[in-house]
Structures are given as C-alpha cells and as structure tokens.
Motif scaffolding. Structure first.
Motif, PDB file in Angstrom:
ATOM      1  N   SER A  91       1.845   9.247  -6.189  1.00 46.49           N
ATOM      2  CA  SER A  91       1.813  10.847  -5.347  1.00 46.49           C
ATOM      3  C   SER A  91       2.480  11.703  -6.823  1.00 46.49           C
ATOM      4  N   ASN A  97       2.182   1.283  -3.385  1.00 44.97           N
ATOM      5  CA  ASN A  97       1.561   2.000  -4.054  1.00 44.97           C
ATOM      6  C   ASN A  97       1.088   3.659  -4.002  1.00 44.97           C
ATOM      7  N   LYS A  98       1.029   4.196  -2.766  1.00 37.48           N
ATOM      8  CA  LYS A  98       0.948   5.554  -2.648  1.00 37.48           C
ATOM      9  C   LYS A  98       1.974   6.480  -2.899  1.00 37.48           C
ATOM     10  N   HIS A  99       3.393   6.248  -2.974  1.00 40.67           N
ATOM     11  CA  HIS A  99       4.591   6.330  -3.552  1.00 40.67           C
ATOM     12  C   HIS A  99       4.233   6.752  -4.885  1.00 40.67           C
ATOM     13  N   GLU A 135       0.888  -1.141  -0.373  1.00 38.66           N
ATOM     14  CA  GLU A 135      -0.225  -0.254  -0.033  1.00 38.66           C
ATOM     15  C   GLU A 135       0.782   0.890   0.153  1.00 38.66           C
ATOM     16  N   ASP A 136       2.028   1.044   1.009  1.00 45.32           N
ATOM     17  CA  ASP A 136       2.503   2.624   0.775  1.00 45.32           C
ATOM     18  C   ASP A 136       3.605   2.951  -0.073  1.00 45.32           C
TER      19      ASP A 136
END
Length: 68
Positions: A66, A61-63, A58-59
C-alpha cells in the motif's frame, strides 16, 4: 518494494517501517523492543505465540504494498 518473509526478524521489518508495530501488536506480538525481536524470526515468534504466521506475513506485505 519490500518483501517480508517469515525468516526475517521482527526488528528487520520494524527498521523498514515503524508503522508495522501496529500489525505485530494486532497479532499479540507486543514485546517489540525485547531481545527476541532482534534474534527470533517472525516464523519462530509466531510458533511460540501460537499465531497464524502466514496471515501475519500477508498483512505485513499488504502494508508495504500500500506504500508502493
């Protein structure tokens, strides 16, 4: 946009964006240059190191989101 899955290797992700090294390090995956990083999936590495793989993915994919 890049979609990260737990089936990808750490090196697959690092090749997309070297800045993701910080995220892997945050989760205790420090051996980013070792052979395991090129052969082992993120899911397998997470199991070996006892980390929450779904949160790591999840982290990651958030990166990438962004940067889109």
């Amino acid at each position: 946009m890049v979609k990260i899955t737990e089936d990808m290797t750490i090196m697959d992700v690092l090749r997309q964006d070297r800045e993701t090294a910080e995220i892997f390090m945050k989760y205790g995956l420090h051996c980013l240059g070792c052979p395991g990083a090129t052969m082992e999936s993120i899911g397998d590495a997470g199991k070996v190191h006892g980390i929450d793989v779904s949160k790591l993915v999840e982290d990651l994919n958030k990166h990438f989101a962004s940067k889109a």
